[in-house]
Scaffold this motif. Structure first.
Motif, PDB file in Angstrom:
ATOM      1  N   LEU A 181       0.868  -1.182   0.000  1.00 53.68           N
ATOM      2  CA  LEU A 181       0.000   0.000   0.000  1.00 53.68           C
ATOM      3  C   LEU A 181       0.899   1.223   0.000  1.00 53.68           C
ATOM      4  CD1 LEU A 181      -2.892   1.287   0.445  1.00 53.68           C
ATOM      5  CD2 LEU A 181      -2.229   1.449   2.831  1.00 53.68           C
ATOM      6  N   TYR A 182       0.703   2.065  -1.003  1.00 54.47           N
ATOM      7  CA  TYR A 182       1.514   3.277  -1.123  1.00 54.47           C
ATOM      8  C   TYR A 182       0.626   4.453  -0.726  1.00 54.47           C
ATOM      9  CZ  TYR A 182       5.312   0.761  -3.428  1.00 54.47           C
ATOM     10  OH  TYR A 182       6.365  -0.075  -3.694  1.00 54.47           O
ATOM     11  N   ILE A 183       1.018   5.176   0.323  1.00 54.19           N
ATOM     12  CA  ILE A 183       0.172   6.256   0.861  1.00 54.19           C
ATOM     13  C   ILE A 183       0.736   7.604   0.407  1.00 54.19           C
ATOM     14  CG2 ILE A 183      -0.884   7.198   2.956  1.00 54.19           C
ATOM     15  CD1 ILE A 183      -0.005   4.525   4.359  1.00 54.19           C
ATOM     16  N   HIS A 184      -0.124   8.396  -0.261  1.00 53.77           N
ATOM     17  CA  HIS A 184       0.321   9.682  -0.823  1.00 53.77           C
ATOM     18  C   HIS A 184      -0.061  10.817   0.117  1.00 53.77           C
ATOM     19  CE1 HIS A 184      -1.149   7.329  -4.596  1.00 53.77           C
ATOM     20  NE2 HIS A 184       0.020   6.863  -4.201  1.00 53.77           N
ATOM     21  N   MET A 197      -3.718  12.436   0.503  1.00 53.39           N
ATOM     22  CA  MET A 197      -4.367  12.793  -0.760  1.00 53.39           C
ATOM     23  C   MET A 197      -4.983  11.570  -1.432  1.00 53.39           C
ATOM     24  SD  MET A 197      -3.832  16.005  -0.810  1.00 53.39           S
ATOM     25  CE  MET A 197      -4.661  16.284  -2.357  1.00 53.39           C
ATOM     26  N   SER A 198      -4.283  10.431  -1.366  1.00 53.43           N
ATOM     27  CA  SER A 198      -4.760   9.227  -2.063  1.00 53.43           C
ATOM     28  C   SER A 198      -3.873   8.037  -1.690  1.00 53.43           C
ATOM     29  CB  SER A 198      -4.742   9.443  -3.584  1.00 53.43           C
ATOM     30  OG  SER A 198      -3.529  10.036  -4.021  1.00 53.43           O
ATOM     31  N   MET A 199      -4.210   6.879  -2.235  1.00 55.12           N
ATOM     32  CA  MET A 199      -3.407   5.663  -1.999  1.00 55.12           C
ATOM     33  C   MET A 199      -3.431   4.820  -3.257  1.00 55.12           C
ATOM     34  SD  MET A 199      -4.849   4.462   1.658  1.00 55.12           S
ATOM     35  CE  MET A 199      -5.010   5.662   2.981  1.00 55.12           C
ATOM     36  N   ASP A 200      -2.381   4.022  -3.453  1.00 52.73           N
ATOM     37  CA  ASP A 200      -2.415   3.076  -4.577  1.00 52.73           C
ATOM     38  C   ASP A 200      -1.683   1.810  -4.188  1.00 52.73           C
ATOM     39  OD1 ASP A 200       0.328   4.353  -4.946  1.00 52.73           O
ATOM     40  OD2 ASP A 200       0.371   2.977  -6.643  1.00 52.73           O
ATOM     41  N   ARG A 201      -1.814   0.810  -5.038  1.00 56.29           N
ATOM     42  CA  ARG A 201      -0.864  -0.290  -4.963  1.00 56.29           C
ATOM     43  C   ARG A 201      -0.248  -0.417  -6.339  1.00 56.29           C
ATOM     44  NH1 ARG A 201      -2.076  -6.405  -5.230  1.00 56.29           N
ATOM     45  NH2 ARG A 201       0.067  -6.060  -5.761  1.00 56.29           N
ATOM     46  N   VAL A 223       8.059  -1.786 -11.928  1.00 56.67           N
ATOM     47  CA  VAL A 223       6.694  -1.264 -11.896  1.00 56.67           C
ATOM     48  C   VAL A 223       6.220  -0.984 -13.321  1.00 56.67           C
ATOM     49  CG1 VAL A 223       7.441   1.137 -11.548  1.00 56.67           C
ATOM     50  CG2 VAL A 223       5.162   0.430 -10.784  1.00 56.67           C
ATOM     51  N   VAL A 224       4.968  -1.378 -13.620  1.00 55.78           N
ATOM     52  CA  VAL A 224       4.395  -1.044 -14.931  1.00 55.78           C
ATOM     53  C   VAL A 224       3.095  -0.265 -14.807  1.00 55.78           C
ATOM     54  CG1 VAL A 224       5.427  -2.793 -16.416  1.00 55.78           C
ATOM     55  CG2 VAL A 224       3.407  -3.367 -15.071  1.00 55.78           C
ATOM     56  N   GLY A 225       2.563  -0.178 -13.596  1.00 54.14           N
ATOM     57  CA  GLY A 225       1.316   0.556 -13.452  1.00 54.14           C
ATOM     58  C   GLY A 225       0.877   0.575 -12.006  1.00 54.14           C
ATOM     59  N   ASN A 226      -0.279   1.174 -11.786  1.00 51.32           N
ATOM     60  CA  ASN A 226      -0.759   1.361 -10.423  1.00 51.32           C
ATOM     61  C   ASN A 226      -2.263   1.169 -10.399  1.00 51.32           C
ATOM     62  OD1 ASN A 226       1.423   3.419 -11.283  1.00 51.32           O
ATOM     63  ND2 ASN A 226       1.743   3.180  -9.108  1.00 51.32           N
ATOM     64  N   LEU A 290      -3.473   8.263 -10.778  1.00 53.68           N
ATOM     65  CA  LEU A 290      -4.812   7.661 -10.784  1.00 53.68           C
ATOM     66  C   LEU A 290      -5.879   8.680 -10.406  1.00 53.68           C
ATOM     67  CD1 LEU A 290      -4.059   4.424  -8.780  1.00 53.68           C
ATOM     68  CD2 LEU A 290      -5.175   4.458 -11.001  1.00 53.68           C
ATOM     69  N   PHE A 291      -5.461   9.752  -9.727  1.00 50.76           N
ATOM     70  CA  PHE A 291      -6.442  10.592  -9.039  1.00 50.76           C
ATOM     71  C   PHE A 291      -6.448  12.032  -9.532  1.00 50.76           C
ATOM     72  CE2 PHE A 291      -4.904   7.206  -6.193  1.00 50.76           C
ATOM     73  CZ  PHE A 291      -6.082   6.475  -6.099  1.00 50.76           C
ATOM     74  N   ILE A 292      -6.380  12.209 -10.844  1.00 44.75           N
ATOM     75  CA  ILE A 292      -6.410  13.563 -11.414  1.00 44.75           C
ATOM     76  C   ILE A 292      -7.743  14.234 -11.075  1.00 44.75           C
ATOM     77  CG2 ILE A 292      -6.406  14.857 -13.620  1.00 44.75           C
ATOM     78  CD1 ILE A 292      -4.186  12.977 -14.547  1.00 44.75           C
ATOM     79  N   GLU A 293      -8.777  13.433 -10.971  1.00 38.93           N
ATOM     80  CA  GLU A 293     -10.100  13.973 -10.606  1.00 38.93           C
ATOM     81  C   GLU A 293     -10.368  13.872  -9.097  1.00 38.93           C
ATOM     82  OE1 GLU A 293     -12.923  15.519 -12.120  1.00 38.93           O
ATOM     83  OE2 GLU A 293     -11.199  16.055 -13.337  1.00 38.93           O
TER      84      GLU A 293
END
Ligand code: AMP
Ligand code: AMP
Length: 330
Positions: A181-184, A197-201, A223-226, A290-293
């Motif tokens: 889990l990557y926490i932004h 702001m957001s999170m991704d894996r 890494v190739v994507g999220n 992932l979270f431009i919106e």
């Protein structure tokens, strides 16, 4: 007043998000792009101007031209990857962030020390091969999207894989099995508040595909994507608390400003719901694309779409209005 300034960045990594956010906040925007990508960046109406180069290492040559434009540079993952740490530090254009943090991000020993002193749970690191408890992961210095990492299961394997490092700096870390889990985060030196702001894996090849084949292969971590992920709400207080501890410690270690702006704690969560922080990125990470919106977490704090890129521009705008640009530029 912010329309006098131009927000600029290198054309890759999270440039589109950064420049879209800057335009939404009323800034002029500029991308420094490779010649071959000019037509790609021309597709986007929020980019006002382009400066093209053959390679990003030509940046020092065009700095003078950009100085007359009241440019503010926003760094991202490509800066250290393509300019090197020294190239990054030498940049004389106004730069959003604290360049002193770069040393702590690049040097994995300094980074581990910072996290441990902040009271963050980190994987054990082994200095001596005789102390190693397998499995471990050998990681090179500097962020390269997981490239050049090796999972090692025994001493024989270790002796083989370590040959790939031939003079390069590395650390040997306990391998944590769990969900990544990557926490932004975003820390504002103006409000002195921390925001998630957001999170991704991440999606990493081939380790994220190994469940699909019935025989053993060596995993790689490129890494190739999220993809997005939301956290159990009961674990969210701890996510905030980890970010706050890291910021607080940075203000002692990297005084006076410490870490500010966007950063990411890269964690692995084990079945006992414990976070292990495997790395800190002291800048915007690509998972925020992932979270431009906006994201569920940004929506809890803002009544408008708020990406990390836009949050950076908002901070610059607020600093201009409060006459505090010196607090956020290096
Ligand atoms: P690129 O813009 O793809 O040339 O990547 C620039 C740098 O950022 C390289 O070091 C990449 O490994 C890293 N990078 C690019 N995309 C991501 C991502 N989605 N997650 C983590 N690192 C990334
Ligand atoms: P990093 O560059 O530290 O963000 O690591 C890139 C990827 O390598 C992570 O997303 C994980 O898949 C893997 N990784 C790095 N460190 C560890 C660790 N200590 N235990 C397990 N996996 C790791």
């Amino acid at each position: 007043m912010n329309s006098q300034y131009t927000i600029a960045t290198l054309g890759s990594h999270s440039a589109l998000q950064i420049l879209k956010g800057a335009k939404d906040e009323g800034f002029k925007t500029l991308v420094i792009t490779l010649k071959k990508h000019i037509s790609f960046y021309q597709r986007f109406p929020f980019i006002d101007e382009m400066v093209s180069v053959n390679t990003f290492s030509e940046l020092p040559k065009i700095e003078k031209k950009l100085k007359n434009k009241k440019v503010i540079i926003i760094p991202h993952g490509s800066f250290v990857a393509y300019l090197g740490m020294e190239g990054n530090k030498k940049m004389s254009l106004p730069y959003f962030g604290n360049k002193k943090v770069l040393d702590f991000e690049f040097d994995r020993v300094k980074q581990g020390d910072w996290l441990k002193k902040a009271g963050i749970n980190t994987p054990e690191e082994f200095k001596n091969i005789n102390d190693v408890e397998f499995p471990v992961i050998i990681k090179s210095f500097g962020a390269a999207g997981g490239k050049g990492y090796y999972l090692v299961n025994n001493k024989k394997d270790f002796d083989e894989k370590i040959k790939f490092f031939n003079g390069k700096q590395y650390v040997v870390q306990q391998y944590i099995v769990g969900v990544s889990l990557y926490i932004h985060y975003f820390y504002s030196p103006l409000t002195k508040k921390l925001e998630i702001m957001s999170m991704d894996r991440r999606y990493e090849t081939n380790v994220d595909a190994l469940g699909r084949i019935p025989f053993n292969v060596d995993p790689s971590y490129v890494v190739v994507g999220n993809s997005p992920l939301v956290l159990r709400e009961s674990m969210l207080p701890e996510a905030y608390s980890m970010g706050e501890k890291v910021v607080k410690k940075s203000q002692e270690l990297i005084s006076p400003q410490g870490l500010f702006g966007p950063f990411c704690l890269e964690t692995i969560i084990t079945p006992d719901q414990k976070f292990y922080v495997i790395e800190i990125s002291a800048r915007i990470v690509a998972g925020t694309n992932l979270f431009i919106e906006g994201s569920p977490y940004a929506d809890l704090l803002y009544n408008e779409p708020m990406s990390t890129g836009r949050r950076i521009a908002r901070e610059i705008k607020n600093a201009i209005n409060e006459d505090k640009l010196n607090l956020i530029l290096d």
